[in-house]
Design a protein around this motif. Sequence first.
Motif, PDB file in Angstrom:
ATOM      1  N   LYS A 192     -86.687 -16.771 -58.939  1.00 47.55           N
ATOM      2  CA  LYS A 192     -86.291 -16.509 -60.337  1.00 47.55           C
ATOM      3  C   LYS A 192     -84.771 -16.493 -60.483  1.00 47.55           C
ATOM      4  O   LYS A 192     -84.082 -15.965 -59.593  1.00 47.55           O
ATOM      5  CB  LYS A 192     -86.895 -15.182 -60.812  1.00 47.55           C
ATOM      6  CG  LYS A 192     -86.367 -13.964 -60.084  1.00 47.55           C
ATOM      7  CD  LYS A 192     -87.146 -12.709 -60.477  1.00 47.55           C
ATOM      8  CE  LYS A 192     -86.532 -11.487 -59.848  1.00 47.55           C
ATOM      9  NZ  LYS A 192     -87.396 -10.307 -59.901  1.00 47.55           N
ATOM     10  N   ILE A 232     -95.155 -13.682 -60.745  1.00 49.31           N
ATOM     11  CA  ILE A 232     -95.109 -12.312 -60.219  1.00 49.31           C
ATOM     12  C   ILE A 232     -94.784 -11.268 -61.276  1.00 49.31           C
ATOM     13  O   ILE A 232     -94.943 -10.090 -61.053  1.00 49.31           O
ATOM     14  CB  ILE A 232     -94.087 -12.200 -59.053  1.00 49.31           C
ATOM     15  CG1 ILE A 232     -92.679 -12.574 -59.535  1.00 49.31           C
ATOM     16  CG2 ILE A 232     -94.512 -13.066 -57.870  1.00 49.31           C
ATOM     17  CD1 ILE A 232     -91.598 -12.304 -58.496  1.00 49.31           C
ATOM     18  N   MET A 269     -95.611  -2.353 -56.916  1.00 50.43           N
ATOM     19  CA  MET A 269     -94.186  -2.179 -56.608  1.00 50.43           C
ATOM     20  C   MET A 269     -93.912  -0.703 -56.346  1.00 50.43           C
ATOM     21  O   MET A 269     -94.308   0.147 -57.143  1.00 50.43           O
ATOM     22  CB  MET A 269     -93.330  -2.649 -57.775  1.00 50.43           C
ATOM     23  CG  MET A 269     -93.049  -4.134 -57.730  1.00 50.43           C
ATOM     24  SD  MET A 269     -91.914  -4.617 -59.046  1.00 50.43           S
ATOM     25  CE  MET A 269     -93.071  -4.821 -60.374  1.00 50.43           C
ATOM     26  N   MET A 293     -90.711  -6.083 -51.239  1.00 52.46           N
ATOM     27  CA  MET A 293     -89.628  -6.909 -51.761  1.00 52.46           C
ATOM     28  C   MET A 293     -88.486  -6.857 -50.741  1.00 52.46           C
ATOM     29  O   MET A 293     -88.646  -6.294 -49.662  1.00 52.46           O
ATOM     30  CB  MET A 293     -89.196  -6.379 -53.144  1.00 52.46           C
ATOM     31  CG  MET A 293     -90.353  -6.368 -54.111  1.00 52.46           C
ATOM     32  SD  MET A 293     -90.171  -5.494 -55.706  1.00 52.46           S
ATOM     33  CE  MET A 293     -88.537  -5.879 -56.249  1.00 52.46           C
ATOM     34  N   SER A 294     -87.329  -7.443 -51.097  1.00 53.49           N
ATOM     35  CA  SER A 294     -86.238  -7.527 -50.103  1.00 53.49           C
ATOM     36  C   SER A 294     -85.894  -6.182 -49.471  1.00 53.49           C
ATOM     37  O   SER A 294     -85.669  -6.093 -48.272  1.00 53.49           O
ATOM     38  CB  SER A 294     -84.990  -8.126 -50.749  1.00 53.49           C
ATOM     39  OG  SER A 294     -85.222  -9.476 -51.057  1.00 53.49           O
ATOM     40  N   ARG A 334     -92.904 -10.480 -51.323  1.00 53.44           N
ATOM     41  CA  ARG A 334     -92.224 -11.258 -52.364  1.00 53.44           C
ATOM     42  C   ARG A 334     -90.723 -11.044 -52.228  1.00 53.44           C
ATOM     43  O   ARG A 334     -90.198 -10.048 -52.664  1.00 53.44           O
ATOM     44  CB  ARG A 334     -92.705 -10.799 -53.746  1.00 53.44           C
ATOM     45  CG  ARG A 334     -94.238 -10.716 -53.904  1.00 53.44           C
ATOM     46  CD  ARG A 334     -94.621 -10.183 -55.287  1.00 53.44           C
ATOM     47  NE  ARG A 334     -93.941  -8.940 -55.594  1.00 53.44           N
ATOM     48  CZ  ARG A 334     -94.427  -7.718 -55.355  1.00 53.44           C
ATOM     49  NH1 ARG A 334     -95.631  -7.561 -54.833  1.00 53.44           N
ATOM     50  NH2 ARG A 334     -93.724  -6.643 -55.655  1.00 53.44           N
ATOM     51  N   LEU A 335     -90.049 -12.002 -51.587  1.00 57.87           N
ATOM     52  CA  LEU A 335     -88.632 -11.818 -51.285  1.00 57.87           C
ATOM     53  C   LEU A 335     -87.743 -12.775 -52.067  1.00 57.87           C
ATOM     54  O   LEU A 335     -87.896 -13.988 -51.983  1.00 57.87           O
ATOM     55  CB  LEU A 335     -88.375 -12.015 -49.782  1.00 57.87           C
ATOM     56  CG  LEU A 335     -89.205 -11.183 -48.796  1.00 57.87           C
ATOM     57  CD1 LEU A 335     -88.630 -11.319 -47.391  1.00 57.87           C
ATOM     58  CD2 LEU A 335     -89.268  -9.722 -49.196  1.00 57.87           C
ATOM     59  N   GLY A 336     -86.807 -12.184 -52.791  1.00 56.26           N
ATOM     60  CA  GLY A 336     -85.854 -12.976 -53.565  1.00 56.26           C
ATOM     61  C   GLY A 336     -84.458 -12.910 -52.986  1.00 56.26           C
ATOM     62  O   GLY A 336     -84.010 -13.813 -52.281  1.00 56.26           O
ATOM     63  N   SER A 337     -83.767 -11.808 -53.254  1.00 59.35           N
ATOM     64  CA  SER A 337     -82.341 -11.722 -52.921  1.00 59.35           C
ATOM     65  C   SER A 337     -82.037 -11.899 -51.435  1.00 59.35           C
ATOM     66  O   SER A 337     -81.001 -12.475 -51.081  1.00 59.35           O
ATOM     67  CB  SER A 337     -81.756 -10.410 -53.444  1.00 59.35           C
ATOM     68  OG  SER A 337     -82.571  -9.330 -53.086  1.00 59.35           O
ATOM     69  N   ARG A 385     -78.807 -11.745 -57.438  1.00 61.87           N
ATOM     70  CA  ARG A 385     -78.924 -12.426 -58.731  1.00 61.87           C
ATOM     71  C   ARG A 385     -77.897 -11.886 -59.720  1.00 61.87           C
ATOM     72  O   ARG A 385     -77.598 -10.738 -59.731  1.00 61.87           O
ATOM     73  CB  ARG A 385     -80.331 -12.222 -59.315  1.00 61.87           C
ATOM     74  CG  ARG A 385     -81.393 -12.952 -58.543  1.00 61.87           C
ATOM     75  CD  ARG A 385     -82.763 -12.710 -59.131  1.00 61.87           C
ATOM     76  NE  ARG A 385     -83.187 -11.338 -58.999  1.00 61.87           N
ATOM     77  CZ  ARG A 385     -83.827 -10.829 -57.941  1.00 61.87           C
ATOM     78  NH1 ARG A 385     -84.135 -11.605 -56.917  1.00 61.87           N
ATOM     79  NH2 ARG A 385     -84.160  -9.571 -57.899  1.00 61.87           N
TER      80      ARG A 385
HETATM   81  C1  LIG Z   1     -87.674 -10.015 -58.560  1.00 65.25           C
HETATM   82  C2  LIG Z   1     -88.964  -9.594 -57.983  1.00 65.25           C
HETATM   83  C3  LIG Z   1     -89.170  -9.598 -56.593  1.00 65.25           C
HETATM   84  C4  LIG Z   1     -88.099  -9.962 -55.587  1.00 65.25           C
HETATM   85  O1  LIG Z   1     -87.099  -8.987 -55.575  1.00 65.25           O
HETATM   86  P1  LIG Z   1     -85.947  -8.975 -54.435  1.00 65.25           P
HETATM   87  O2  LIG Z   1     -85.516  -7.561 -54.401  1.00 65.25           O
HETATM   88  O3  LIG Z   1     -84.888  -9.912 -54.925  1.00 65.25           O
HETATM   89  O4  LIG Z   1     -86.557  -9.425 -53.176  1.00 65.25           O
HETATM   90  C5  LIG Z   1     -90.417  -9.228 -56.121  1.00 65.25           C
HETATM   91  N1  LIG Z   1     -91.410  -8.871 -56.960  1.00 65.25           N
HETATM   92  C6  LIG Z   1     -91.244  -8.851 -58.293  1.00 65.25           C
HETATM   93  C7  LIG Z   1     -92.382  -8.449 -59.147  1.00 65.25           C
HETATM   94  C8  LIG Z   1     -90.021  -9.213 -58.852  1.00 65.25           C
HETATM   95  O5  LIG Z   1     -89.873  -9.181 -60.186  1.00 65.25           O
END
Ligand SMILES: *Cc1c(COP(=O)(O)O)cnc(C)c1O
Length: 219
Positions: free
Chosen positions: A24, A66, A152, A194-195, A210-213, A219
Amino acid sequence: MIVKKIKEIRQEIPENVQLIAVSKTKPTSDIAIAYTTGQRAFGENKVQEMVDKYAELPKDIKWHLIGHLQTNKVKYIAPFVHLIHAVDSLKLLKEINKEALKNNRIIDCLLQFHIASEETKFGLSPEEAKALLSSEEYTTLQNINIAGVMGMASFVNDDTQIAKEFGELHRIFTWIKSEYFTSTPGFKEISMGMSGDYKLAIAQGSTMIRLGSTIFGSR
Ligand SMILES: *Cc1c(COP(=O)(O)O)cnc(C)c1O
């Protein structure tokens, strides 16, 4: 950096845990880089952004929605979405079923649970899930498949609290499976981590992180 990060994470997580790369706000060029490592599962939280990226990128990508999904937007992702992580009402489930039927598909969904201490309007309580899964209407939905649960943890620095919340989601998963999905091998996913907290989530039985940053940078 992206390639190195993904490879590192794959090295450190168990094989039964799936990595969802949360892309995202990141450009399609970043996704294309991650794709070169064999990464196919990508997570987005906005419908329009996911639709635009889907149009531009290879069609073997598995798109995970997500974030919170509004019923009036289901139609845009129904043709291609791989898994909808945040289903928290019968109304939404019925809409997904309707659009899945139109597209001649069965769409996989996860039930989102509210496990964090923070107030949010998203996520089911166990009582609400019970009402949903034992309702007459739910049993008529032929074009959705509930593949597991999602949650979460609180945004806190307290590992003990986070582990406890993930443990709670695992217990909810086990309870729902034994109550409603005993003969359904397709009910198997626990999407948590998450991260900042994925190691704690894996220790509590996560099957999807679910890993983003940590992959794509802040971001
Ligand atoms: C943005 C998001 C993530 C990833 O978050 P990070 O902290 O960047 O890894 C995971 N799950 C959901 C639902 C999110 O909105």
